[in-house]
Design a protein around this motif. Structure first.
Motif, PDB file in Angstrom:
ATOM      1  N   LEU A  43       0.825  -1.207   0.000  1.00 31.49           N
ATOM      2  CA  LEU A  43       0.000   0.000   0.000  1.00 31.49           C
ATOM      3  C   LEU A  43       0.864   1.265   0.000  1.00 31.49           C
ATOM      4  O   LEU A  43       0.523   2.270  -0.648  1.00 31.49           O
ATOM      5  N   LYS A  44       1.986   1.217   0.693  1.00 30.25           N
ATOM      6  CA  LYS A  44       2.885   2.371   0.670  1.00 30.25           C
ATOM      7  C   LYS A  44       3.450   2.601  -0.725  1.00 30.25           C
ATOM      8  O   LYS A  44       3.601   3.746  -1.184  1.00 30.25           O
ATOM      9  N   ALA A  45       3.758   1.485  -1.429  1.00 29.56           N
ATOM     10  CA  ALA A  45       4.264   1.620  -2.795  1.00 29.56           C
ATOM     11  C   ALA A  45       3.211   2.240  -3.700  1.00 29.56           C
ATOM     12  O   ALA A  45       3.518   3.085  -4.555  1.00 29.56           O
ATOM     13  N   VAL A  46       1.953   1.813  -3.511  1.00 27.65           N
ATOM     14  CA  VAL A  46       0.867   2.395  -4.300  1.00 27.65           C
ATOM     15  C   VAL A  46       0.723   3.885  -4.003  1.00 27.65           C
ATOM     16  O   VAL A  46       0.527   4.724  -4.909  1.00 27.65           O
ATOM     17  N   ALA A  47       0.834   4.264  -2.720  1.00 29.90           N
ATOM     18  CA  ALA A  47       0.713   5.676  -2.338  1.00 29.90           C
ATOM     19  C   ALA A  47       1.829   6.507  -2.949  1.00 29.90           C
ATOM     20  O   ALA A  47       1.606   7.624  -3.454  1.00 29.90           O
ATOM     21  N   ARG A  48       3.059   5.959  -2.939  1.00 30.03           N
ATOM     22  CA  ARG A  48       4.163   6.717  -3.520  1.00 30.03           C
ATOM     23  C   ARG A  48       3.992   6.898  -5.023  1.00 30.03           C
ATOM     24  O   ARG A  48       4.295   7.949  -5.574  1.00 30.03           O
ATOM     25  N   GLN A  49       3.495   5.831  -5.697  1.00 28.28           N
ATOM     26  CA  GLN A  49       3.254   5.966  -7.134  1.00 28.28           C
ATOM     27  C   GLN A  49       2.185   7.011  -7.414  1.00 28.28           C
ATOM     28  O   GLN A  49       2.279   7.778  -8.381  1.00 28.28           O
ATOM     29  N   ARG A  50       1.155   7.068  -6.578  1.00 24.27           N
ATOM     30  CA  ARG A  50       0.085   8.052  -6.793  1.00 24.27           C
ATOM     31  C   ARG A  50       0.597   9.471  -6.531  1.00 24.27           C
ATOM     32  O   ARG A  50       0.204  10.424  -7.206  1.00 24.27           O
ATOM     33  N   MET A  51       1.478   9.621  -5.559  1.00 28.73           N
ATOM     34  CA  MET A  51       2.039  10.940  -5.268  1.00 28.73           C
ATOM     35  C   MET A  51       2.888  11.454  -6.426  1.00 28.73           C
ATOM     36  O   MET A  51       2.906  12.662  -6.714  1.00 28.73           O
ATOM     37  N   THR A  52       3.605  10.549  -7.097  1.00 30.19           N
ATOM     38  CA  THR A  52       4.516  10.978  -8.160  1.00 30.19           C
ATOM     39  C   THR A  52       3.882  10.878  -9.536  1.00 30.19           C
ATOM     40  O   THR A  52       4.575  11.016 -10.545  1.00 30.19           O
ATOM     41  N   ALA A  53       2.577  10.606  -9.600  1.00 30.06           N
ATOM     42  CA  ALA A  53       1.919  10.473 -10.906  1.00 30.06           C
ATOM     43  C   ALA A  53       2.041  11.783 -11.678  1.00 30.06           C
ATOM     44  O   ALA A  53       1.799  12.871 -11.148  1.00 30.06           O
ATOM     45  N   GLY A  54       2.429  11.692 -12.954  1.00 26.16           N
ATOM     46  CA  GLY A  54       2.539  12.871 -13.809  1.00 26.16           C
ATOM     47  C   GLY A  54       3.867  13.578 -13.696  1.00 26.16           C
ATOM     48  O   GLY A  54       4.118  14.541 -14.439  1.00 26.16           O
ATOM     49  N   GLN A  55       4.740  13.170 -12.785  1.00 27.64           N
ATOM     50  CA  GLN A  55       6.040  13.798 -12.645  1.00 27.64           C
ATOM     51  C   GLN A  55       7.068  13.104 -13.527  1.00 27.64           C
ATOM     52  O   GLN A  55       6.993  11.894 -13.747  1.00 27.64           O
TER      53      GLN A  55
END
Length: 528
Positions: A44-56
Motif C-alpha cells: 500500500l505504501k508503494a501504491v501511495a508513492r506511485q500516486r504521489m509521483t503520478a505525472g512527474q
C-alpha cells in the motif's frame, strides 16, 4: 506539502493515507487502503508513492538494477501454488508417510506431482517447478527407483537399497507386495484407519496393459478387463470399507484373478497380526478353494454368490404366489448349516430381487434371443450367442436356457459366515465394493496408474508404490473435504502466492480465495 502516513484503525489494521497539508493548517486526506500484514503495508505504501509521483518526470540517476530506469516492471522473484501444495503436504503428513518414507523428500515430491498432474518421471520435474515446489533432478529420480521398488534405506554411495540380496549385474528379487518400502506405507495406512475385528476389507483386481509386442515373464498377455491383447500385469487392491487403500500387489499378467486374493490377505493379516476381519469380495474373485482358505484362516466373509440355477426358496415363493410379481427389494433367506464333518461355520445365503436389475437383464435377454432367432432363421451368420443351440448341422433357439435366465432376472446372491446376519447389513456391506472400484477408477484416470513409460519390473514396482501413496492422499483429501480430488486440484491450483521485489522490500501478493475453497482448506488444516 504531501506525505504518506499510517494510522491504526478500530479493527487493529493499519491504514495508509496521503496527506495534502497547507501552511494555513488545512489538510486533505486521501485514503489508500488498510493493511493487516507487513507485506500488505509495504504494498500500500508503494501504491501511495506511485500516486504521489503520478505525472512527474523521472530523474535518471543511472543507478544499477533500478526498475525505474526504462520503466521496467517490478520483478517477480517466486510464484507458488501454496494452497494446493500445503494441502497435499498436510494429507501426506497426517497419513504418516513422512515417517514411513524416512523423510525422503524425493518420494514426497513424486507423490505430490502424481496427484497434481500425472505424467512421466522426467515431466514431473516440470510439474513441480510450475507449482513452485522443490523438484529433484531427473538423475536423482532414476537412482531412487530401486529404493522404492525393493525397500531399504538410501545410502550416500549411489543411494542403493540396503538389505536387498542383489549381486553386481544381477536382477533383484521382487516381492509382489512391493517390498519393505511399500510395506511401511501400508502399515501407515492401516494405522490411519485403525484396524480391528469389525474392519471390512474390500478386495478387487484390475489389469494394466503395456504397449509391447512380447511378454517378459511379468508383463504377459492374459484376460484383460479392458479387452486388450497386449502384455499386461494384474494388480490386486485391498481397501477398507470406505475405499481407502491398505495394500496393493502386482502379479503376472496371465495369472488368474481367483489366485491373487489369498496371497494378499495372508500378507496383510501377517503384517498386522489380525485374528479376524470381514473380507468382502465379488463372486468373480472367489473360488471354492478361496472360500475354504478364508474359513481355515478363521476369517469372516461377505461374498457374492454365483446363482447358476433358480434357488429353491425363490421357486417355493413363486409356487405360493403364482399370479404375483416379487416385490422390489424382497430378500429370500436360505440357511446353510455346517454338517458334522464340515470344518466351517454356518453359512447364510441371501437372494435379493431388484426390479431395476430385472428390467436391465430382461432387456439384454430380449436382444440376444432376437439375434438368436435371426441366426437360426438363416438371415444372419451364427456368431457367439448363448441362445443358439447347435446339434450337428441343426440350429435352434435354446428356450430352456432362456426360460431359466428370465426366471433368474433381478436375483443376486450373497453368502456370509457371520453369526445371526442381518440381510440389509450384509447387502449394504457388499455394496461398499463400489468404493474399491472407485479407487481403481481414480488410480487409472486421476492418477494415470498405467505405467506406460516403464519397462522393467523394478521401475513398474516403484511406480505402483508412488501411485499407492498418491491414491491414499487423494482419498484422504476426498474424505476430508467431500470434494473429488480432481476438482480440488483444478480449483486450488489456480490460486498462487507471488513474491515481488520492490527495492529493498519483498512483497507477497495473493488472490483472495473463494469461500468454498477456503472452507475446504479449513477442513484439511483442522481450522474449521
Amino acid at each position: 506539502m504531501v506525505y504518506v502516513r499510517t494510522v491504526k484503525t478500530a479493527s487493529v489494521a493499519r491504514a495508509v493515507q496521503i496527506v495534502h497539508s497547507q501552511r494555513r493548517g488545512s489538510r486533505d486526506i486521501e485514503h489508500i487502503g488498510s493493511a493487516h500484514t507487513d507485506a500488505d503495508l509495504e504494498l500500500l505504501k508503494a501504491v501511495a508513492r506511485q500516486r504521489m509521483t503520478a505525472g512527474q518526470g523521472e530523474l535518471d540517476l543511472r543507478l544499477p538494477n533500478s526498475p525505474a530506469n526504462g520503466g521496467a516492471p517490478l520483478p517477480i522473484t517466486s510464484t507458488r501454488a501454496g494452497h494446493l501444495l500445503d494441502a497435499l503436504g498436510r494429507g501426506y503428513d497426517v497419513l504418516g508417510f513422512a515417517a514411513a518414507a524416512e523423510q525422503d523428500e524425493v518420494f514426497k515430491a513424486m507423490v505430490l506431482a502424481r496427484i497434481i498432474e500425472p505424467t512421466s518421471k522426467l515431466d514431473s520435474v516440470r510439474v513441480l517447478d510450475e507449482a513452485g515446489a522443490w523438484a529433484p533432478s531427473y538423475a536423482t529420480i532414476k537412482r531412487r527407483l530401486r529404493l522404492y521398488a525393493t525397500g531399504g534405506t538410501a545410502s550416500a554411495a549411489g543411494e542403493k537399497a540396503e538389505g536387498v540380496p542383489v549381486q553386481d549385474g544381477a536382477e533383484p528379487t521382487f516381492d509382489p507386495a512391493g517390498g519393505p518400502w511399500r510395506a511401511r506405507l501400508a502399515r501407515a495406512c492401516a494405522e490411519h484407519v485403525r484396524l480391528g475385528p469389525a474392519t471390512f476389507l474390500l478386495y478387487d483386481v484390475t489389469t494394466l496393459y503395456f504397449e509391447a509386442d512380447e511378454g517378459d515373464g511379468f508383463r504377459e498377455p492374459g484376460f484383460s478387463k479392458e479387452r486388450r491383447l497386449e502384455p499386461q500385469i494384474t494388480v490386486g487392491l485391498l481397501t477398507d470399507g470406505s475405499g481407502f487403500p491398505l495394500m496393493v500387489h502386482a502379479f503376472e499378467g496371465n495369472r488368474a484373478e481367483t489366485t491373487t486374493m489369498m496371497p494378499v490377505l495372508r500378507a496383510f493379516l501377517d503384517a498386522h497380526r489380525l485374528s479376524d476381519v470381514t473380507v468382502i469380495a465379488d463372486a468373480g474373485m472367489v473360488s471354492e478353494a478361496n472360500k475354504r482358505a478364508i474359513e481355515q484362516a478363521g476369517l469372516s466373509f461377505i461374498l457374492g454368490a454365483r446363482v447358476p440355477d433358480v434357488p429353491y426358496v425363490v421357486t417355493e415363493w413363486r409356487d405360493a404366489h403364482p399370479d404375483a410379481e416379487i416385490p422390489d427389494g424382497h430378500v429370500f433367506v436360505q440357511p446353510w448349516p455346517a454338517g458334522p464333518g464340515d470344518k466351517r461355520r454356518d453359512h447364510t445365503i441371501f437372494y435379493q430381487y431388484r426390479a431395476d436389475r430385472a428390467r436391465r437383464t430382461l432387456r439384454g435377454i430380449d436382444t440376444q434371443v432376437a439375434k438368436a432367432e435371426t441366426a437360426v432363421a438363416g438371415k444372419t451368420a451364427v456368431k457367439r450367442n448363448r441362445y443358439v443351440r447347435l446339434t450337428g448341422a441343426t440350429k435352434s433357439v435354446n428356450r430352456a436356457l432362456e426360460a431359466k435366465n428370465r426366471a433368474l432376472a433381478g436375483i443376486k446372491g450373497y453368502v456370509t459366515n457371520l453369526p445371526n446376519p442381518d440381510p440389509q447389513q450384509v447387502i449394504g456391506a457388499y455394496s461398499q465394493l463400489l468404493q474399491v472400484e472407485k479407487s481403481f477408477r481414480m488410480s487409472k484416470t486421476d492418477l494415470a496408474a498405467r505405467p506406460v513409460y516403464h519397462h522393467t519390473r523394478e521401475s513398474i514396482e516403484a511406480h505402483l508404490t508412488i501411485v499407492f501413496a498418491a491414491l491414499a492422499v487423494s482419498r484422504w483429501i476426498e474424505n476430508t473435504t467431500g470434494w473429488t480430488v480432481k476438482r480440488f486440484v483444478t480449483t486450488a491450483r489456480r490460486y498462487r502466492t507471488i513474491t515481488i521485489q520492490a527495492g529493498d522490500h519483498t512483497i507477497t501478493a495473493a488472490d483472495p480465495l473463494p469461500a468454498e475453497l477456503q472452507a475446504a482448506l479449513d477442513l484439511i488444516h483442522g481450522t474449521h
